[in-house]
Design a protein around this motif. Structure first.
Motif, PDB file in Angstrom:
ATOM      1  N   PHE A   1     -49.434  72.013  44.045  1.00 18.08           N
ATOM      2  CA  PHE A   1     -49.206  72.708  42.851  1.00 18.08           C
ATOM      3  C   PHE A   1     -47.779  73.139  42.427  1.00 18.08           C
ATOM      4  N   ALA A   2     -47.146  73.741  43.494  1.00 14.33           N
ATOM      5  CA  ALA A   2     -45.853  74.230  43.230  1.00 14.33           C
ATOM      6  C   ALA A   2     -44.846  73.156  43.069  1.00 14.33           C
ATOM      7  N   ARG A   3     -45.055  72.013  43.666  1.00 16.91           N
ATOM      8  CA  ARG A   3     -44.108  70.648  43.861  1.00 16.91           C
ATOM      9  C   ARG A   3     -44.389  69.854  42.615  1.00 16.91           C
ATOM     10  N   ARG A   4     -45.203  70.016  41.864  1.00 20.30           N
ATOM     11  CA  ARG A   4     -45.437  68.938  40.949  1.00 20.30           C
ATOM     12  C   ARG A   4     -44.285  68.786  39.991  1.00 20.30           C
ATOM     13  N   LYS A   5     -44.106  67.754  39.710  1.00 18.31           N
ATOM     14  CA  LYS A   5     -43.043  67.214  38.874  1.00 18.31           C
ATOM     15  C   LYS A   5     -43.509  66.634  37.660  1.00 18.31           C
ATOM     16  N   GLY A   6     -43.388  67.755  36.555  1.00 12.56           N
ATOM     17  CA  GLY A   6     -44.032  67.243  35.190  1.00 12.56           C
ATOM     18  C   GLY A   6     -45.259  66.339  35.176  1.00 12.56           C
ATOM     19  N   LYS A   7     -45.068  65.564  34.382  1.00  7.02           N
ATOM     20  CA  LYS A   7     -46.252  64.857  34.055  1.00  7.02           C
ATOM     21  C   LYS A   7     -46.192  63.368  34.797  1.00  7.02           C
TER      22      LYS A   7
ATOM     23  N   ARG B   1     -52.022  74.639  47.266  1.00  7.97           N
ATOM     24  CA  ARG B   1     -51.163  75.512  46.240  1.00  7.97           C
ATOM     25  C   ARG B   1     -49.736  74.697  46.435  1.00  7.97           C
ATOM     26  N   ASP B   2     -49.245  74.382  47.706  1.00  7.52           N
ATOM     27  CA  ASP B   2     -48.003  73.664  47.924  1.00  7.52           C
ATOM     28  C   ASP B   2     -47.825  72.713  47.034  1.00  7.52           C
TER      29      ASP B   2
ATOM     30  N   TRP C   1     -41.990  81.334  64.429  1.00  8.13           N
ATOM     31  CA  TRP C   1     -40.968  80.342  63.761  1.00  8.13           C
ATOM     32  C   TRP C   1     -41.488  78.857  63.920  1.00  8.13           C
TER      33      TRP C   1
ATOM     34  N   ALA D   1     -30.775  75.981  61.242  1.00  9.23           N
ATOM     35  CA  ALA D   1     -32.284  76.288  61.103  1.00  9.23           C
ATOM     36  C   ALA D   1     -32.447  77.365  62.234  1.00  9.23           C
TER      37      ALA D   1
ATOM     38  N   ASP E   1     -53.448  76.477  51.475  1.00  8.85           N
ATOM     39  CA  ASP E   1     -51.999  76.418  51.219  1.00  8.85           C
ATOM     40  C   ASP E   1     -51.528  74.973  50.548  1.00  8.85           C
TER      41      ASP E   1
ATOM     42  N   THR F   1     -57.524  69.721  34.663  1.00  9.61           N
ATOM     43  CA  THR F   1     -56.941  70.103  33.239  1.00  9.61           C
ATOM     44  C   THR F   1     -56.022  69.052  32.898  1.00  9.61           C
ATOM     45  N   ASP F   2     -55.247  68.392  33.779  1.00 10.18           N
ATOM     46  CA  ASP F   2     -54.318  67.330  33.160  1.00 10.18           C
ATOM     47  C   ASP F   2     -54.700  66.053  34.078  1.00 10.18           C
TER      48      ASP F   2
END
Lengths: 497, 493
Positions: A107-113, A104-105, A493, A460, A101, A61-62
């Motif tokens: 995709f979630a972390r994309r920083k702008g363009k 998707r990860d 874990w 942790a 995953d 798409t971009d």
């Protein structure tokens, strides 16, 4: 969105990238090619020169993209090859209802363009800098052509026997020169060690940074890069330790370097595998192709669980990417010596410029694979020979032994190969005990044996503190334990350090 | 195992270590034998290293071992692995402000369905945990406490699954305030009595915040206690008490406020004051007197019915008078809300010149917060239906709504919103704006995602596809999270 070859040409940073991408279009290079059902995303896995395949994803798409390879070019040849194949042979891309995953990860972390903008900027700069523009054979300066790339990729390299013989002689000469340089470098390092011993290790600690930097530079000049990196890392490791462990650490590390110097001088008399360990600890390396061609190399097939991934920037500005694997026991077959066997996939990429490189695997992931181990008295570092992905959660590779036995296993490994740094260990029936200012510990169920856990893991591991009878996987370095994974009543874990 | 034992004695090992620590120039190496001696310093160093490697591990001293610190058991069911992965993906959104908005919204959805955070995720969430407005459970509280202070032992309060009048002092300030508010809504006298007990043991700032909880169910019975606080040593406590007395019928501040407000309304109804001059309190308590929000917030009273009596109007008449002032409408809406006269709230909003639902919602947010959940949502939705939400970042509507509604819009309201020209225009702007304003649009897109009910997630998600900018990711991930949550609930049922 329909992708066109012209767009790929536009995105390519230079003609060389396109040519390299053209060579990567063979299906054999890509064990996995897939697309999202709506056509928005495509992804694939490409077997490169690293220990594990590179994972590559692109948004149609971009035209955003990501690849786990360490290339400084943006986009890299893998991204270009992925897109190119999609334009040419979309049928090769398996349609998937959902993305994995790692896609998707991303995709979630994309920083702008940023990604697209960077690629656009790179293209623009390349087109505007006359002197720096690569000249494509048969083309104009700066011109990038997919057609030309395909022709280049298909051209077999001309063979020149004389040139090959000349190159072989040159390699032998360089090898002899390097052996001499390393021997001289180790002589100098021995004098340096003697100086430290003479003035005392108590006096060494305050000047460790300066002294080690100096020694490491000389080792680099002496063509002993692995030992140089090890000496360079000594101060940062020293000061990361709790104070009460530092004196032992200095004795251990400097003493082991002394042992390595002695061992190198007698390398011809050492058992073959240990000799390989010594040479590797100095900086001699074995190429992937050489290892694959070695009939003596230990090869193990099985189902492997990714126990942990670790990313550390070394003082020599290289990022060390570690993927720790453990072989799952086969529940349908009798136990074998290879059950619970560990392996380390190791890659080095530049800290600057190779910033895009990331792990192809995430902890908890499983795959069936054949691994080839580098020759060693304690084989651990390996490369993937072939691999297929598995879905679902497998059997936790819990060993039959407890913490004290696991510790004995470490000692036995050190007895075979004293140049071990960290050693993977699995134990059952342990408790993680967070004791506030008293530190965090791994204790066996009976309370008779315990190992201190690295303080950096305290927060942790807090949710696991007090849970009894856990099977754990971790790394022991002789001083501190790093928990990599644990099977708990609340689920598995994984350390994401 | 002592591999060095065959090569050097324990006494030699100790002496060797001492020599290396002090320096062989000062303390000579011990006499070593055979090949070790021939190897000189290198061999001595290597042997020293191996004595360290193979040294026997000390036996743990169980008697003097510090106590193990552990988190309490999770109370509710944990998220499934799928839902957890979706939730964690949401928390990887890069922009910190967006992440906080998404976290608060996701937590409210999880809490409403009785699901708990997975304890293993707490370390990764430690930066956003405090955004969970509905309060944290014992596991999260214990984690924050223990991870922040290495020497802290676990407070007994952290182990209680429920805070009660008997154990409330064991808890932190946030939990105590939340508890007092809840108790006030059930039994105001008991809550006040609890507050009065050991009142002076807390620091001034905490006491002021605890006193502030009396606004829930504020009544004449609170007046004696509040009047004693007018003499408190802390200015913050005195100020809070004075504000609260404005809401207690018959108190001096209440009467002064009532008179000031009704005078202004009378003038308005008679055509004065001059056009353009809006209402302000004569002696504002807040330093930010110019802020419309502060003017409304300082209106602790008067009761709507008292205003009506003072103006000699029937309450329904007062509710439908065109006063030409959003501020007065907001104050009266708040007055009706305080008194629980929900039937007048919408009418007052409808007769306000701007019909500014989001403004009115923010005016009464702290009052309706203590109402039962469904009633709160019903009133909030009514107010928001007065005027379609303006979505662009130039307006505060979306921020007000996301902040105060704390849950999705009603299906019909959301449907109307998604079908509106305002929404279409907003999506087009999100897709096309490239300059510094993009951040504001992105933030509103995320806030909007938190207001869309799960049943409309699919059409909303389709609309987001038009926004090819990765800035839409937070909103997309939230709709994915809602879908995962719905799937989990369906699977359970």
């Amino acid at each position: 969105m329909a992708l066109a070859l012209e767009q790929i040409e536009q995105m390519a940073p230079d003609q060389a990238s396109l040519s390299a991408a053209a060579g990567l279009r063979k299906p054999a290079k890509w064990p996995l090619l897939a697309q999202l059902a709506d056509g928005a995303l495509i992804w694939g896995e490409c077997q490169g020169s690293g220990s594990a395949p590179y994972r590559t994803v692109a948004s149609l798409t971009d035209l955003g993209y990501k690849c786990t390879c360490p290339s400084r070019k943006s986009p890299c040849k893998h991204v270009l090859a992925l897109m190119w194949q999609f334009v040419e042979s979309p049928a090769r891309f398996e349609a998937a209802a959902s993305s994995p995953d790692w896609v998707r990860d991303w995709f979630a972390r994309r920083k702008g363009k940023a990604g697209t903008a960077a690629a656009e900027a790179k293209t623009t700069v390349a087109a505007g800098e006359g002197g720096a523009i690569p000249v494509a054979r048969g083309g104009k300066p700066g011109e990038k052509s997919i057609l030309l790339s395909a022709v280049e990729a298909g051209t077999p390299a001309a063979r020149d026997e004389k040139a090959e013989a000349r190159a072989a002689r040159q390699r032998e000469r360089l090898k002899a020169e390097r052996e001499a340089a390393v021997a001289a470098g180790l002589d100098e390092l021995e004098r340096w060690l003697s100086d430290q011993a003479s003035s005392g290790f108590a006096a060494f600690v305050p000047v460790a940074h300066e002294q080690c930097r100096l020694a490491a530079r000389r080792l680099v000049d002496a063509k002993a890069p692995a030992l140089a990196a090890s000496v360079d890392a000594l101060p940062s490791e020293l000061f990361a330790l709790p104070e009460d462990l530092r004196a032992d650490y200095v004795v251990d590390r400097l003493g082991t370097i002394a042992l390595l110097i002695s061992a190198h001088r007698r390398v011809d008399r050492l058992p073959t595998e240990l000799a390989q360990d010594v040479r590797r600890a100095i900086g001699w390396s074995l190429k992937r192709d050489e290892l694959l061609a070695d009939p003596e190399a230990v090869r193990v097939k099985g189902t492997w669980l990714v126990a942990a991934t670790r990313d550390e920037v070394q003082p020599d500005k290289l990022r060390r990417l570690e993927t720790w694997l453990v072989r799952e026991p086969d529940v349908n077959r009798a136990a074998t010596a290879d059950d619970h066997r560990f392996a380390l996939l190791l890659d080095f990429v530049p800290a600057m410029g190779g910033g895009g490189a990331s792990f192809p695997y995430t902890p908890g992931e499983r795959f069936t694979a054949e691994l080839a181990y580098y020759p060693s008295a304690t084989p651990m570092r390996a490369i993937l020979v072939e691999r297929s992905i598995l879905e679902g959660q497998g059997v936790w590779p819990a060993p039959a032994s407890g913490l004290a036995d696991a510790y004995d296993g470490y000692l036995q490994a050190v007895a075979r190969n004293p140049f071990i740094g960290e050693w993977p260990t699995a134990a059952k029936g342990v408790t993680i005990e967070e004791r506030g200012a008293g530190g965090i510990w791994l204790a066996d169920g009976a309370g008779g044996f315990e190992l201190r856990i690295a303080p950096k893991q305290a927060q942790a591991l807090l949710p696991l503190s007090g849970m009894a009878n856990l099977p754990v996987i971790g790394l022991w370095n002789g001083r501190l334990f790093t928990v990599l994974a644990a099977e708990t009543p609340l689920g598995r874990w994984w350390w994401e350090g | 195992m002592t591999a060095h034992a065959a090569m050097i004695s324990d006494a030699q090992a100790v002496q060797l270590r001492q020599s290396l620590t002090l320096g062989t120039a000062r303390a000579a190496l011990p006499p070593l034998e055979g090949t070790i001696a021939a190897g000189g310093t290198l061999s001595a160093l290597a042997i020293a290293a191996m004595t360290v490697r193979f040294a026997a591990r000390p036996v743990p001293d169980a008697a003097n071992r510090p106590a193990v610190r552990r988190l309490p058991e999770p109370i509710g069911p944990l998220m499934s692995e799928n839902l957890r992965a979706s939730f964690l993906r949401l928390m990887r959104v890069r922009d910190a402000e967006s992440r906080a908005t998404l976290f608060a919204a996701a937590m409210s959805r999880l809490a409403a369905r009785g699901l708990s955070l997975h304890p293993f995720d707490l370390p990764a969430l430690s930066g956003v945990l405090h955004f969970a407005r509905s309060g944290l459970g014992p596991v999260e509280r214990a984690y924050l406490m223990l991870s922040g202070d290495q020497s802290a032992s676990i407070s007994p309060g952290l182990y209680y699954t429920e805070i009660t009048s008997g154990n409330w002092r064991e808890f932190g300030k946030t939990e105590r305030i939340a508890f007092l508010r809840t108790l006030r809504s059930r039994d105001p006298d008991a809550a006040r009595a609890l507050l009065e007990t050991d009142f002076n043991t807390d620091p001034a700032a905490t006491r002021a915040e605890l006193v502030e909880t009396l606004h829930v169910g504020l009544g004449e019975a609170d007046r004696p206690f509040l009047e004693t606080l007018a003499q408190d040593r802390a200015a913050s406590v005195r100020k809070t008490a004075d504000l609260l007395l404005r809401g207690v019928r018959g108190s001096e501040p209440y009467n002064a406020q009532l008179s000031e407000l009704t005078d202004y309304i009378s003038q308005k109804m008679n055509g004065t004051p001059k056009k353009g001059r809006d209402f302000r309190w004569g002696s504002p308590v807040s330093a930010t007197e110019d802020s419309t929000a502060a003017i409304i917030r300082d209106a602790r009273g008067p009761f709507f019915s008292d205003v009506a009596v003072h103006l000699d109007l029937a309450p329904e008449t007062l509710a439908s008078v065109e006063l030409g002032s959003d501020v007065i409408s907001a104050i009266l809406i708040r007055a009706a809300a305080v008194e629980g006269l929900r039937e007048y709230i919408l009418s007052l909003g409808m007769h306000s010149p701007e019909h500014d639902g989001p403004l009115f919602l923010s005016a009464i947010a702290d009052v309706i917060d203590d109402w039962p959940h469904q009633e709160r949502l019903a009133v909030a939705r009514q107010l928001l239906s007065l005027k379609p939400l303006r979505l662009s970042p130039q307006h505060k509507d979306i921020a007000y709504a996301a902040e105060n509604l704390r849950g999705p819009l009603a299906t019909d309201s959301a449907e109307a919103l998604l079908g509106s020209a305002e929404f279409t225009e907003f999506i087009e702007d999100c897709a096309s704006i490239e300059d510094h304003r993009r951040h504001g649009y992105c933030a509103n897109l995320i806030r909007l995602a938190t207001l869309i009910p799960p049943e409309l997630a699919t059409p909303f998600r389709v609309s987001l596809d038009k926004v090819v900018s990765p800035d839409a990711i937070g909103a997309q991930l939230f709709t994915d999270f809602q879908a995962a949550l719905a799937a989990e609930l369906n699977a359970c049922s």
